[in-house]
Design a protein around this motif. Sequence first.
Motif, short mmCIF file in Angstrom:
data_model
loop_
_atom_site.label_atom_id
_atom_site.label_comp_id
_atom_site.label_asym_id
_atom_site.label_seq_id
_atom_site.Cartn_x
_atom_site.Cartn_y
_atom_site.Cartn_z
N ARG B 60 -18.07 6.09 -5.49
CA ARG B 60 -17.58 5.32 -4.58
C ARG B 60 -16.17 4.36 -4.76
O ARG B 60 -15.12 4.19 -4.94
CB ARG B 60 -18.09 4.53 -3.65
CG ARG B 60 -17.11 3.91 -2.42
CD ARG B 60 -17.88 3.31 -1.44
NE ARG B 60 -17.41 2.47 -0.63
CZ ARG B 60 -16.45 3.09 0.48
NH1 ARG B 60 -16.96 4.16 0.60
NH2 ARG B 60 -15.89 2.30 0.85
N GLY B 64 -12.60 5.76 -5.39
CA GLY B 64 -11.05 4.42 -5.47
C GLY B 64 -10.23 4.01 -6.34
O GLY B 64 -9.40 3.50 -6.21
N GLN B 65 -10.77 4.22 -7.93
CA GLN B 65 -9.35 3.97 -8.67
C GLN B 65 -8.68 5.64 -8.71
O GLN B 65 -7.36 5.40 -8.95
CB GLN B 65 -10.54 4.70 -10.37
CG GLN B 65 -11.92 2.85 -10.45
CD GLN B 65 -10.40 1.62 -10.69
OE1 GLN B 65 -10.11 1.24 -11.04
NE2 GLN B 65 -11.17 0.56 -9.96
N ALA B 68 -6.50 4.86 -6.32
CA ALA B 68 -5.71 3.76 -7.03
C ALA B 68 -3.99 4.78 -7.37
O ALA B 68 -3.45 4.05 -7.23
CB ALA B 68 -5.85 2.99 -7.65
N GLU B 69 -5.09 5.50 -7.70
CA GLU B 69 -3.84 6.42 -8.95
C GLU B 69 -3.06 7.52 -8.02
O GLU B 69 -2.22 7.75 -8.51
CB GLU B 69 -4.68 7.10 -10.24
CG GLU B 69 -5.03 5.50 -11.09
CD GLU B 69 -6.80 5.77 -11.48
OE1 GLU B 69 -6.38 8.44 -12.81
OE2 GLU B 69 -6.80 5.77 -12.54
N GLY B 70 -3.56 7.61 -7.18
CA GLY B 70 -2.76 8.56 -6.21
C GLY B 70 -3.77 10.13 -6.52
O GLY B 70 -2.68 10.88 -5.90
N ASP B 73 -6.79 11.44 -1.99
CA ASP B 73 -6.68 10.49 -1.05
C ASP B 73 -7.90 10.55 0.05
O ASP B 73 -9.27 10.59 0.19
CB ASP B 73 -6.15 11.78 0.44
CG ASP B 73 -5.05 11.90 0.55
OD1 ASP B 73 -3.93 11.10 -0.54
OD2 ASP B 73 -4.18 12.08 1.47
N LEU B 74 -7.68 8.78 0.17
CA LEU B 74 -9.04 7.72 0.91
C LEU B 74 -8.51 8.16 2.65
O LEU B 74 -7.38 6.58 2.34
CB LEU B 74 -9.30 7.09 0.30
CG LEU B 74 -10.33 6.95 -1.19
CD1 LEU B 74 -10.32 8.70 -1.43
CD2 LEU B 74 -9.96 5.97 -2.02
N ARG B 75 -10.00 7.53 3.11
CA ARG B 75 -9.70 7.23 4.61
C ARG B 75 -10.14 7.20 4.92
O ARG B 75 -11.74 8.29 4.90
CB ARG B 75 -8.89 8.64 5.19
CG ARG B 75 -7.19 9.29 4.73
CD ARG B 75 -6.71 10.62 5.24
NE ARG B 75 -6.24 10.35 7.10
CZ ARG B 75 -6.43 11.81 8.10
NH1 ARG B 75 -5.83 12.42 6.89
NH2 ARG B 75 -6.34 11.58 8.85
N ARG B 76 -10.47 6.02 6.06
CA ARG B 76 -11.32 5.15 6.24
C ARG B 76 -12.59 6.72 7.09
O ARG B 76 -11.74 7.44 8.08
CB ARG B 76 -10.72 4.69 7.77
CG ARG B 76 -12.21 3.80 7.09
CD ARG B 76 -12.40 1.76 8.64
NE ARG B 76 -12.75 1.23 9.41
CZ ARG B 76 -13.54 0.34 8.19
NH1 ARG B 76 -12.72 0.42 7.04
NH2 ARG B 76 -14.59 0.22 8.96
N THR B 84 -3.03 15.60 -1.63
CA THR B 84 -1.96 16.55 -1.58
C THR B 84 -0.70 16.56 -1.73
O THR B 84 -0.22 16.00 -0.22
CB THR B 84 -2.43 18.04 -0.85
OG1 THR B 84 -3.60 17.97 -0.47
CG2 THR B 84 -1.24 19.07 -0.50
N PRO B 85 0.68 16.36 -2.58
CA PRO B 85 1.80 15.93 -2.82
C PRO B 85 2.34 16.96 -1.56
O PRO B 85 2.37 17.86 -1.83
CB PRO B 85 2.03 15.40 -4.15
CG PRO B 85 0.91 15.92 -4.88
CD PRO B 85 -0.13 16.97 -4.01
N SER B 86 2.97 15.70 -0.68
CA SER B 86 4.03 15.94 -0.40
C SER B 86 5.63 16.94 -1.22
O SER B 86 5.01 16.11 -2.50
CB SER B 86 4.76 15.73 1.00
OG SER B 86 5.85 14.85 0.19
N GLU B 89 7.19 13.38 -2.17
CA GLU B 89 5.93 12.67 -3.65
C GLU B 89 6.50 13.42 -4.62
O GLU B 89 6.47 12.65 -5.81
CB GLU B 89 5.13 12.89 -2.63
CG GLU B 89 4.49 11.90 -1.50
CD GLU B 89 3.51 11.74 -1.22
OE1 GLU B 89 2.70 11.13 -0.88
OE2 GLU B 89 2.60 12.68 -1.49
N ARG B 168 -0.12 13.46 -12.06
CA ARG B 168 -0.55 13.62 -10.84
C ARG B 168 0.77 14.91 -10.58
O ARG B 168 1.30 15.50 -9.57
CB ARG B 168 0.78 12.14 -10.18
CG ARG B 168 0.24 11.06 -9.57
CD ARG B 168 1.33 10.15 -8.59
NE ARG B 168 1.91 10.79 -7.24
CZ ARG B 168 1.05 11.44 -6.59
NH1 ARG B 168 -0.24 10.47 -6.15
NH2 ARG B 168 1.06 11.63 -5.16
#
Lengths: 252, 252
Positions: B60, B64-65, B68-70, B73-76, B84-86, B89, B168
């Motif tokens: 976990r 998290g790290q 933070a680096e993108g 994707d972390l969603r609750r 998946t960059p748009s 982005e 990225r």
Amino acid sequence: MVREDKAPGSLGSRDGLGDKAGMICRAIRRAIVEQALRPGDRLPEDALGERFGVSRTIARHALGQLGAEGLVDLRRNRIAVVATPSMEEARDTFDIRIELEGLVVKALAGRLEKKQIARLREHVEAEQAARQGSEATSIRLATEFHVLLAEMTGKPILTRYVNEVSYRCGLTLSTFGRPHSSECAVNEHSVLIDALAEGDVQEAMRLMREHLEQVADRALLVAPDARNRELMDILAPYAEEVASRSKRPRKA
Amino acid sequence: MVREDKAPGSLGSRDGLGDKAGMICRAIRRAIVEQALRPGDRLPEDALGERFGVSRTIARHALGQLGAEGLVDLRRNRIAVVATPSMEEARDTFDIRIELEGLVVKALAGRLEKKQIARLREHVEAEQAARQGSEATSIRLATEFHVLLAEMTGKPILTRYVNEVSYRCGLTLSTFGRPHSSECAVNEHSVLIDALAEGDVQEAMRLMREHLEQVADRALLVAPDARNRELMDILAPYAEEVASRSKRPRKA
DNA sequence: ATAACTAAGAGTGTATGCAATCACGATGCC
DNA sequence: GGCATCGTGATTGCATACACTCTTAGTTAT
């Protein structure tokens, strides 16, 4: 319901952390930029958890994020501390900031809507007002001006990075800067808005660069005499003298 | 013993995480850049923990790290997925990368030691060699070339950010790029080294910018037909037609 | 008195457990 | 047959527990 949520792959408001960890992150970031937390200050997981009413797990997670952003130093088996950027890192950070905010200006010049311009002027007014208030608020507002600009580009990644380097610059200011070093920045913000509104990209770029250079100068040029933390290098010449007294009155 | 450790306030090799979490981060980063992990792939904490022989806690933390680096994707309450960059982005990321690597070039041109130049040429040779091997290795080496350059500046913060945007960009390539889109990049790396060694800042800057623009073009221009993920925008015009068939063959 | 040594306290590193939430297939209704 | 509803398994959110490391104050020997 068709499931549209917000945006699938965008890290819009980062801090993917549940919420509580995000809260802690925001609180600490703000405390740092307002210089309530100063470089070297300790951030024990227990204390943080207790203060924010969560367990050490969450506090630890938050510290991990802040560590990734470079705002706190994490060393194995050591209490986390607010980062103390070296002079080298500080210069480095400002260089990056200049480039990134250059992108912001390029994206914004001549493309600002009236509403956005109004919002910016409003913010600058708040900055003006804050000059009579606490310095903490002044510094925070100055930082937030740049963040606000970045957000207006609508570019999420750029916004994120500007955010990060801005906070780091705040930390640099906290490390090297003299008090009241952000005096005239407000005017510089104001004329920058003018140039952006007018759509003069070249001038806006020049102004932004100049502004940031000056901020950097104000922050970095006064390093040797302003602070007495991390004084290894400053004290080096006096090392022999100091060797006699072995007591070190380190702050609690 | 006088306690000199390494460096007090520098986030030298970031990943302040104990070690295990750092391992997982590195592994996942590498898997992403080698396109073994592709955008949208799920990263459940349990599975990660089991795979790397650690508990969910560590997995976990690592996620998290990466969040933070993108890179993820972390969603609750949702399983973490590879980001998946748009398109937006992606363009954004490349713009930032160009500026940052511009700083790298500026810092390096004419200042490279013989040893460093040799190291770079060696790396390019490895890239050449890898062209006959797996594409994964090719992509990874291409990314690592840029990271290597950044490291040679000795600027820790700049290195960190170049690292991040490079990864990225790898992710972007994975999302939008066509296979074998990194063909000629090797030569571009080679001539860039020439310019850097010769100390021609202007030319080196031009080459780097051109190189990255081309990488971006190769990665982004082929978007519509190359991949069929995140096709919301592509499908928009056909929305009515599609409305008839309601089946969606989403991958497991 | 000073310096080396030792033991207790403080703090982190990690695993595990439980409650809450979500995904998804089964079921029932139209 | 299609669509909404519900329940179960899967997965995360968070707290707690324990082992290990580091710090530091006390202690002993020189």
